[in-house]
Scaffold this motif. Sequence first.
Motif, PDB file in Angstrom:
ATOM      1  N   ALA A 102     -71.246 -40.020 -25.061  1.00  0.00           N
ATOM      2  CA  ALA A 102     -70.855 -38.653 -25.445  1.00  0.00           C
ATOM      3  C   ALA A 102     -71.995 -37.685 -25.190  1.00  0.00           C
ATOM      4  O   ALA A 102     -71.776 -36.547 -24.771  1.00  0.00           O
ATOM      5  CB  ALA A 102     -70.448 -38.617 -26.917  1.00  0.00           C
TER       6      ALA A 102
ATOM      7  N   GLU B 188     -67.700 -33.903 -30.548  1.00  0.00           N
ATOM      8  CA  GLU B 188     -67.678 -35.248 -29.951  1.00  0.00           C
ATOM      9  C   GLU B 188     -69.063 -35.877 -29.935  1.00  0.00           C
ATOM     10  O   GLU B 188     -69.200 -37.099 -29.778  1.00  0.00           O
ATOM     11  CB  GLU B 188     -67.072 -35.220 -28.540  1.00  0.00           C
ATOM     12  N   ASN B 225     -64.552 -38.110 -36.121  1.00  0.00           N
ATOM     13  CA  ASN B 225     -64.779 -38.829 -34.865  1.00  0.00           C
ATOM     14  C   ASN B 225     -65.148 -40.271 -35.169  1.00  0.00           C
ATOM     15  O   ASN B 225     -66.257 -40.559 -35.607  1.00  0.00           O
ATOM     16  CB  ASN B 225     -65.912 -38.161 -34.076  1.00  0.00           C
ATOM     17  N   THR B 227     -65.129 -42.654 -32.859  1.00  0.00           N
ATOM     18  CA  THR B 227     -65.534 -43.286 -31.596  1.00  0.00           C
ATOM     19  C   THR B 227     -66.712 -44.235 -31.821  1.00  0.00           C
ATOM     20  O   THR B 227     -67.721 -43.841 -32.413  1.00  0.00           O
ATOM     21  CB  THR B 227     -65.929 -42.201 -30.582  1.00  0.00           C
ATOM     22  N   CYS B 251     -62.705 -40.364 -28.750  1.00  0.00           N
ATOM     23  CA  CYS B 251     -63.040 -39.925 -27.395  1.00  0.00           C
ATOM     24  C   CYS B 251     -62.484 -40.972 -26.439  1.00  0.00           C
ATOM     25  O   CYS B 251     -63.030 -42.067 -26.304  1.00  0.00           O
ATOM     26  CB  CYS B 251     -64.549 -39.766 -27.234  1.00  0.00           C
ATOM     27  N   HIS B 274     -59.797 -36.821 -27.740  1.00  0.00           N
ATOM     28  CA  HIS B 274     -60.770 -35.955 -27.052  1.00  0.00           C
ATOM     29  C   HIS B 274     -60.971 -36.503 -25.645  1.00  0.00           C
ATOM     30  O   HIS B 274     -60.988 -37.712 -25.448  1.00  0.00           O
ATOM     31  CB  HIS B 274     -62.085 -35.956 -27.836  1.00  0.00           C
TER      32      HIS B 274
END
Lengths: 421, 421
Positions: A102, B188, B225, B227, B251, B274
Amino acid sequence: MSTVTAPHVIATYIIETSLPLEHAAEVLAGEQSTGTFVRVERESDDLRARFAAQVESLEEIPLTGASPLPGSVGDPATRRRARLRIRFPLENFGPSLPNLLAAVAGNLFEIKQLSAIKLVDLDLPPAFAERYAGPQFGVAGTRRLMSRPDGAMIGTIVKPSIGLSPADLADLVGDLAAAGVDFIKDDELQGNGPQAPLRERVAAVMPVLERHADRTGVKPMYAFNITDDIDRLEANHDLVLAAGGTCIMVCVNLVGLPGLEYIRRRSQLPIHGHRAMFGSISRSEQLGIGFRAWQKIARLSGADHLHTNGISNKFYETDAQVLDAIAAVREPLLGLESTVPVLSSGQWGGLAHATYAETGTTDLLVLAGGGIHGHPDGARAGVASMREAWASAAAGESVETALERSAALRRATEAFGAARV
Amino acid sequence: MSTVTAPHVIATYIIETSLPLEHAAEVLAGEQSTGTFVRVERESDDLRARFAAQVESLEEIPLTGASPLPGSVGDPATRRRARLRIRFPLENFGPSLPNLLAAVAGNLFEIKQLSAIKLVDLDLPPAFAERYAGPQFGVAGTRRLMSRPDGAMIGTIVKPSIGLSPADLADLVGDLAAAGVDFIKDDELQGNGPQAPLRERVAAVMPVLERHADRTGVKPMYAFNITDDIDRLEANHDLVLAAGGTCIMVCVNLVGLPGLEYIRRRSQLPIHGHRAMFGSISRSEQLGIGFRAWQKIARLSGADHLHTNGISNKFYETDAQVLDAIAAVREPLLGLESTVPVLSSGQWGGLAHATYAETGTTDLLVLAGGGIHGHPDGARAGVASMREAWASAAAGESVETALERSAALRRATEAFGAARV
């Protein structure tokens, strides 16, 4: 400053921009860390000092003549190109590969101030090797399982890519084993489709290899393509393991790098990392992610074998790119077990000397489709031509000597052209 | 012929080549199915008829002037560009998204006969919707959870992107909830790093939202988030769920499309998809995968929300590209639940009328960072300016009328420029 000595990642980029280079570098560093040009509430100086990405170095390099990326702003005539290194505090994302991406990749490919943006390398701190186990078998484990203690490992790919019945596949594998290959792999197109489900391929192939092993003491390694939804990977692996298989193949970009890491945690077999779809992020010189960066993540995620392409290949890459990829995979990485570079595409015995001269190693898995299947005297001669050529190269002999000594290699040149010096 | 009526996938590409177009199309179809130009043993006519990919249509289109991809062969002066549709038998891969990608994408980006190669669309048969559940909540479920039964859904992003302490984050979220947003999301860049672990963010944010809900009856949706490595996704989701959270953000390209599908099977919350890193495969007009193709896979894999960018955005995309992306996400797909397009980047109230005029819907999640945080009268006025502008647009009013009626929108124009008509 503490931000310099604290654990950090350095990402290397190629950029092009019509902005002053230093300014463009700051745009990139800002977008990928504490934010944008507009300072927002609660964005203190302390916060910036601790979490902002910093420009580590910036070196102008020549333009290549390639078109600017769509949507880039500024006068194209003022474009300049640079190699840019940015330092990111590890604290921003921790040693998590998805969260690392990211920051070092993420949205930056969309920045319109950049007319080229490619992530080409990553320097990672040891924390990543503490979290990620990396390869489990590497060169030594692969050699042990295929009973090939030294010399180049010679392999081939099942062709036709798709459509063979399990019975025909078993016949073919029997022929290839008899021909003396160390390694056979499914084509990446052969997954778990109804025409030849993995279960049926495993059931067809493994008895053939076991019988060959009973006769010869050597079980060629067969990389079954287990690529599938994440929830099916473990069962696919278990199917191969239970049948006595010694390798699973994973298309890294199709299951995703995190999918590779997921199966690595559960695998008892070497993982053959195929790079299908890698070209989509890497072929452009203006955009994407280069092999040096990508292969580090793939190795941390557990790839025992990793495709690098080979010289004189049938795809777009130059020999220089291929050789750099092979060298990259062979460089030590955070104390991880080694990963075996896999050379494929257009490979045959006549490339052994040129490849060895550049790489200086036989710790390579060299795959030939046509170079084995298409040898004028059949697959056994195809394998012999490759093995004899590699042994000659590793012994320091010239190509001419190899041709004198190896009838199989001489015959190969009739089909595939002159051997490369 | 049975190969035409049997279930199949049609992939649409933009290609460029110096070969005759028909010949290049055959190279592509061959590489991605039964094999190469050299017919190998066991490759029967029957096998070819059943498994070969076929050229469905080929339409020449104008060159764009963009440079040919590196390594492409042939005289650049003879290059031609085409829109090519290829039909792949479903039998080759079955309704497996990872294995589908091996065929329709895979190695084809590396083909040197192609000087441009981009996968731009996919027509998929119903078998994929039988295997993949798609979105679980869609527009209706999202509206229900955020108590916003109609009108554009207005959201914002936590800024600064990274570095806020959990306590500061809680303060910020309290302010944003009080300002009346429907939706807040982590940046993100904010994953699960040591500076603000997910557990601490959830613990800090959710009590603020619960207190707000107790007072107002409305709990804004916060997309945490989650992720991370695949093996951490479920625990991350459970953390959010247990705390009363109503959305997880993933993500998609960082966990991989199969990683999205993995968490979809376990999620009890809407998934905010995302698209960070999407630019790496899509920004080039010569290479990669276009949004229309990619979003179908993301929707099958379970994205309830999907980032499309917005008009007048700060990134590279044109309004036409953005509007096509929004339209693509809103098109029905194999009977799946809907996915909410997420408009972000440079959004503010002054874009409502122009966006509504082109999309004709308020079933959109419109995210503004600066457009809310940076409003001259603060976040509450920022939200009001957006909500009033969207209500006006949906009521068929002109921009001028909206400006007359909404003081918040008038004040927004002082900071962000004229409203678009």
